[in-house]
Design a protein around this motif. Sequence first.
Motif, PDB file in Angstrom:
ATOM      1  N   VAL A   1       6.599   4.298   6.548  1.00 37.42           N
ATOM      2  CA  VAL A   1       6.537   2.907   6.084  1.00 37.42           C
ATOM      3  C   VAL A   1       6.955   1.950   7.199  1.00 37.42           C
ATOM      4  CG1 VAL A   1       7.469   1.265   4.405  1.00 37.42           C
ATOM      5  CG2 VAL A   1       6.916   3.593   3.696  1.00 37.42           C
ATOM      6  N   TRP A   2       7.988   2.338   7.954  1.00 36.86           N
ATOM      7  CA  TRP A   2       8.459   1.484   9.050  1.00 36.86           C
ATOM      8  C   TRP A   2       7.391   1.316  10.123  1.00 36.86           C
ATOM      9  CZ3 TRP A   2      11.449  -2.159  10.562  1.00 36.86           C
ATOM     10  CH2 TRP A   2      11.778  -2.338  11.903  1.00 36.86           C
ATOM     11  N   LEU A   3       6.672   2.393  10.445  1.00 37.21           N
ATOM     12  CA  LEU A   3       5.613   2.291  11.453  1.00 37.21           C
ATOM     13  C   LEU A   3       4.464   1.416  10.968  1.00 37.21           C
ATOM     14  CD1 LEU A   3       5.524   6.009  12.717  1.00 37.21           C
ATOM     15  CD2 LEU A   3       6.546   4.029  13.854  1.00 37.21           C
ATOM     16  N   GLU A   4       4.247   1.346   9.659  1.00 36.81           N
ATOM     17  CA  GLU A   4       3.176   0.534   9.071  1.00 36.81           C
ATOM     18  C   GLU A   4       3.735  -0.738   8.428  1.00 36.81           C
ATOM     19  OE1 GLU A   4      -0.097   0.913   8.915  1.00 36.81           O
ATOM     20  OE2 GLU A   4      -0.307   2.870   9.901  1.00 36.81           O
ATOM     21  N   ARG A   5       4.902  -1.220   8.934  1.00 38.24           N
ATOM     22  CA  ARG A   5       5.577  -2.351   8.276  1.00 38.24           C
ATOM     23  C   ARG A   5       4.740  -3.633   8.256  1.00 38.24           C
ATOM     24  NH1 ARG A   5       7.864  -1.106  13.069  1.00 38.24           N
ATOM     25  NH2 ARG A   5       7.990  -2.696  14.719  1.00 38.24           N
ATOM     26  N   ASP A   6       3.831  -3.799   9.216  1.00 36.67           N
ATOM     27  CA  ASP A   6       3.003  -5.006   9.216  1.00 36.67           C
ATOM     28  C   ASP A   6       2.012  -5.019   8.064  1.00 36.67           C
ATOM     29  OD1 ASP A   6       4.303  -5.867  11.482  1.00 36.67           O
ATOM     30  OD2 ASP A   6       2.821  -5.005  12.872  1.00 36.67           O
ATOM     31  N   GLY A   7       1.761  -3.870   7.470  1.00 34.35           N
ATOM     32  CA  GLY A   7       0.815  -3.803   6.364  1.00 34.35           C
ATOM     33  C   GLY A   7       1.454  -3.904   4.992  1.00 34.35           C
ATOM     34  N   TYR A   8       2.774  -4.195   4.954  1.00 37.20           N
ATOM     35  CA  TYR A   8       3.487  -4.316   3.686  1.00 37.20           C
ATOM     36  C   TYR A   8       3.949  -5.755   3.478  1.00 37.20           C
ATOM     37  CZ  TYR A   8       3.662   0.777   3.386  1.00 37.20           C
ATOM     38  OH  TYR A   8       3.317   2.099   3.311  1.00 37.20           O
ATOM     39  N   ARG A   9       4.064  -6.150   2.241  1.00 33.20           N
ATOM     40  CA  ARG A   9       4.545  -7.480   1.881  1.00 33.20           C
ATOM     41  C   ARG A   9       5.841  -7.333   1.088  1.00 33.20           C
ATOM     42  NH1 ARG A   9       0.392 -10.983  -1.263  1.00 33.20           N
ATOM     43  NH2 ARG A   9      -0.517 -11.036   0.839  1.00 33.20           N
ATOM     44  N   ASP A  10       6.884  -8.024   1.612  1.00 34.04           N
ATOM     45  CA  ASP A  10       8.189  -8.016   0.964  1.00 34.04           C
ATOM     46  C   ASP A  10       8.398  -9.369   0.307  1.00 34.04           C
ATOM     47  OD1 ASP A  10      10.785  -7.786   0.139  1.00 34.04           O
ATOM     48  OD2 ASP A  10      11.563  -7.058   2.056  1.00 34.04           O
ATOM     49  N   ASN A  11       8.495  -9.388  -1.012  1.00 29.57           N
ATOM     50  CA  ASN A  11       8.637 -10.655  -1.735  1.00 29.57           C
ATOM     51  C   ASN A  11       9.968 -11.338  -1.461  1.00 29.57           C
ATOM     52  OD1 ASN A  11       6.137 -10.205  -2.916  1.00 29.57           O
ATOM     53  ND2 ASN A  11       7.028  -9.150  -4.699  1.00 29.57           N
TER      54      ASN A  11
ATOM     55  N   ILE B   1       8.012  -4.663  -3.065  1.00 28.36           N
ATOM     56  CA  ILE B   1       7.424  -4.365  -1.755  1.00 28.36           C
ATOM     57  C   ILE B   1       6.136  -3.601  -2.009  1.00 28.36           C
ATOM     58  CG2 ILE B   1       7.738  -3.176   0.442  1.00 28.36           C
ATOM     59  CD1 ILE B   1      10.714  -3.498   0.136  1.00 28.36           C
ATOM     60  N   THR B   2       5.028  -4.117  -1.504  1.00 35.96           N
ATOM     61  CA  THR B   2       3.716  -3.518  -1.790  1.00 35.96           C
ATOM     62  C   THR B   2       2.899  -3.407  -0.518  1.00 35.96           C
ATOM     63  OG1 THR B   2       2.809  -5.701  -2.304  1.00 35.96           O
ATOM     64  CG2 THR B   2       3.633  -4.389  -4.150  1.00 35.96           C
ATOM     65  N   PRO B   3       2.093  -2.347  -0.404  1.00 33.75           N
ATOM     66  CA  PRO B   3       1.168  -2.245   0.737  1.00 33.75           C
ATOM     67  C   PRO B   3      -0.028  -3.166   0.511  1.00 33.75           C
ATOM     68  CG  PRO B   3       0.924  -0.339  -0.694  1.00 33.75           C
ATOM     69  CD  PRO B   3       2.053  -1.143  -1.254  1.00 33.75           C
ATOM     70  N   VAL B   4      -0.349  -3.973   1.518  1.00 31.82           N
ATOM     71  CA  VAL B   4      -1.453  -4.926   1.374  1.00 31.82           C
ATOM     72  C   VAL B   4      -2.588  -4.637   2.334  1.00 31.82           C
ATOM     73  CG1 VAL B   4       0.007  -6.747   0.416  1.00 31.82           C
ATOM     74  CG2 VAL B   4      -0.236  -6.542   2.897  1.00 31.82           C
ATOM     75  N   SER B   5      -2.289  -4.035   3.483  1.00 33.08           N
ATOM     76  CA  SER B   5      -3.354  -3.760   4.445  1.00 33.08           C
ATOM     77  C   SER B   5      -4.038  -2.455   4.106  1.00 33.08           C
ATOM     78  CB  SER B   5      -2.783  -3.700   5.866  1.00 33.08           C
ATOM     79  OG  SER B   5      -1.928  -2.566   6.012  1.00 33.08           O
ATOM     80  N   ASP B   6      -5.226  -2.286   4.651  1.00 33.98           N
ATOM     81  CA  ASP B   6      -5.974  -1.055   4.404  1.00 33.98           C
ATOM     82  C   ASP B   6      -5.250   0.158   5.007  1.00 33.98           C
ATOM     83  OD1 ASP B   6      -7.876  -2.528   3.125  1.00 33.98           O
ATOM     84  OD2 ASP B   6      -9.204  -2.664   4.873  1.00 33.98           O
TER      85      ASP B   6
ATOM     86  N   ARG C   1      -2.275   1.120   2.795  1.00 31.40           N
ATOM     87  CA  ARG C   1      -2.732   1.759   1.554  1.00 31.40           C
ATOM     88  C   ARG C   1      -3.252   3.166   1.820  1.00 31.40           C
ATOM     89  NH1 ARG C   1      -5.848  -3.301  -1.488  1.00 31.40           N
ATOM     90  NH2 ARG C   1      -3.924  -4.497  -1.940  1.00 31.40           N
ATOM     91  N   LEU C   2      -3.979   3.346   2.961  1.00 31.78           N
ATOM     92  CA  LEU C   2      -4.473   4.672   3.302  1.00 31.78           C
ATOM     93  C   LEU C   2      -3.311   5.632   3.568  1.00 31.78           C
ATOM     94  CD1 LEU C   2      -7.068   6.300   3.776  1.00 31.78           C
ATOM     95  CD2 LEU C   2      -6.928   5.665   6.206  1.00 31.78           C
ATOM     96  N   THR C   3      -2.265   5.116   4.233  1.00 27.15           N
ATOM     97  CA  THR C   3      -1.075   5.942   4.465  1.00 27.15           C
ATOM     98  C   THR C   3      -0.430   6.345   3.155  1.00 27.15           C
ATOM     99  OG1 THR C   3      -0.680   4.828   6.579  1.00 27.15           O
ATOM    100  CG2 THR C   3       1.166   6.031   5.605  1.00 27.15           C
ATOM    101  N   ASN C   4      -0.402   5.427   2.193  1.00 21.94           N
ATOM    102  CA  ASN C   4       0.153   5.751   0.875  1.00 21.94           C
ATOM    103  C   ASN C   4      -0.652   6.838   0.192  1.00 21.94           C
ATOM    104  OD1 ASN C   4       2.357   3.913  -0.772  1.00 21.94           O
ATOM    105  ND2 ASN C   4       1.701   2.998   1.155  1.00 21.94           N
ATOM    106  N   ILE C   5      -1.979   6.745   0.334  1.00 21.43           N
ATOM    107  CA  ILE C   5      -2.837   7.726  -0.351  1.00 21.43           C
ATOM    108  C   ILE C   5      -2.707   9.112   0.279  1.00 21.43           C
ATOM    109  CG2 ILE C   5      -5.226   8.356  -0.851  1.00 21.43           C
ATOM    110  CD1 ILE C   5      -5.837   5.362  -1.038  1.00 21.43           C
ATOM    111  N   LEU C   6      -2.762   9.170   1.629  1.00 20.26           N
ATOM    112  CA  LEU C   6      -2.859  10.456   2.308  1.00 20.26           C
ATOM    113  C   LEU C   6      -1.506  11.091   2.609  1.00 20.26           C
ATOM    114  CD1 LEU C   6      -5.748   9.681   4.845  1.00 20.26           C
ATOM    115  CD2 LEU C   6      -5.892  10.769   2.600  1.00 20.26           C
ATOM    116  N   LEU C   7      -0.460  10.275   2.773  1.00 24.50           N
ATOM    117  CA  LEU C   7       0.816  10.828   3.201  1.00 24.50           C
ATOM    118  C   LEU C   7       1.940  10.608   2.197  1.00 24.50           C
ATOM    119  CD1 LEU C   7       0.744   9.888   7.004  1.00 24.50           C
ATOM    120  CD2 LEU C   7       0.214  12.081   5.952  1.00 24.50           C
ATOM    121  N   ILE C   8       2.124   9.351   1.792  1.00 21.25           N
ATOM    122  CA  ILE C   8       3.279   9.056   0.946  1.00 21.25           C
ATOM    123  C   ILE C   8       3.141   9.687  -0.434  1.00 21.25           C
ATOM    124  CG2 ILE C   8       4.589   7.193  -0.157  1.00 21.25           C
ATOM    125  CD1 ILE C   8       4.108   5.502   2.266  1.00 21.25           C
ATOM    126  N   THR C   9       1.939   9.692  -0.990  1.00 21.00           N
ATOM    127  CA  THR C   9       1.747  10.316  -2.306  1.00 21.00           C
ATOM    128  C   THR C   9       2.047  11.820  -2.276  1.00 21.00           C
ATOM    129  OG1 THR C   9       0.140   8.657  -2.997  1.00 21.00           O
ATOM    130  CG2 THR C   9       0.096  10.769  -4.145  1.00 21.00           C
TER     131      THR C   9
END
Length: 369
Positions: free
Chosen positions: A70-80, A106-111, A114-122
Amino acid sequence: MSDVRRPPRRPGRFPILRSLWSLSRAEAKDDTEAGRSIVLPAQGMTPPLQQVARRLLMALAVLAVTTLLVWLERDGYRDNAHDELTFLGAAYYATVTLSTTGYGDITPVSDGARLTNILLITPLRVLFLIILVGTTLEVLTTRTRHQVRIHRWRSRMRDHTVVIGYGTKGRHTIETLTVQGVPKDQIVVVDPQQSAVDAASSDGFVAVHGDATRSDTLTRAEVQRAARVVVATQRDDTAALVTLTARQLTRQATIVVAVREDENVPLLKQSGADLVITSSSSAGRLLGMSMASPNVGGILEDLLTYGSGLDLDERPVTRSEAGRSPRELDDLVVAVVRGHRVLNYTDPQAATLELTDRVITIRQAVPSG
């Protein structure tokens, strides 16, 4: 003291699975009750605290990997709550995500995120849950696994040796049996003391905790299917009750009993013992012979210690030995067993060996290992 017998289970290709599938309610209850008193040898299990610590480290490792992703992909996340995702925010997101809480702050907004969430985080979330749920399930299934081991042991045990009493006499009996080649898994110990049961289990034997004068205790030791029963209790009256109970449960097993007093020998034989050993008189005879001739006492002690120096052994007569005199054999023959009679080697009836005879010899001990 009732004669409790269970019909033998039918063998098959998968006897354990078939017997577990067709297990009746009465048999399941019987195995459950037996599991409370039967202690099986440990199978090299890791201590519970080490298991918990190992699983905790695995869970923390999964959490650390998820936080790094998540930290490496931090630019693709939105923190309210913040303008950008911090490392603490990444750890927070990983924690709530792996625990399936998902507050949505905190939600993933970039592609890419989201792809990291699908393939790795899940998959990491699933692995995290498996670690936590697996720990809980392991705790819950320990009792079931023990019951399965008990059922498997009881279904396979037959023609074994039951040693009642794990004191000095019982321990030396088992030591001699194992030196003679009896496998440890073919020896069952019965003792009323929990400390003795734990000691027998630590030594690698199946142990049953309970009063051996009760038929249900001996039934849990599968005495009804045993080939040999050794009664090595501390008291002669207890030995008599145990012998009587064991003989009611099995007619084919050989029962050997150790008692202290000679006057109790006839009672034990009437109770069903095949052989009665009087420990006090035997020790007294050995002491007397040792005083008269220390060398004779030493030889007798050597003969009584199997696997050291000289051994007493009983074996069948071979075809090449049939028709010959005991003195002509290579082994030193001291007695001939013919039918139910034991003939001294000087007995005229033992002058010629028969093929159906057995000879008791003195031979050099074979080193173990």
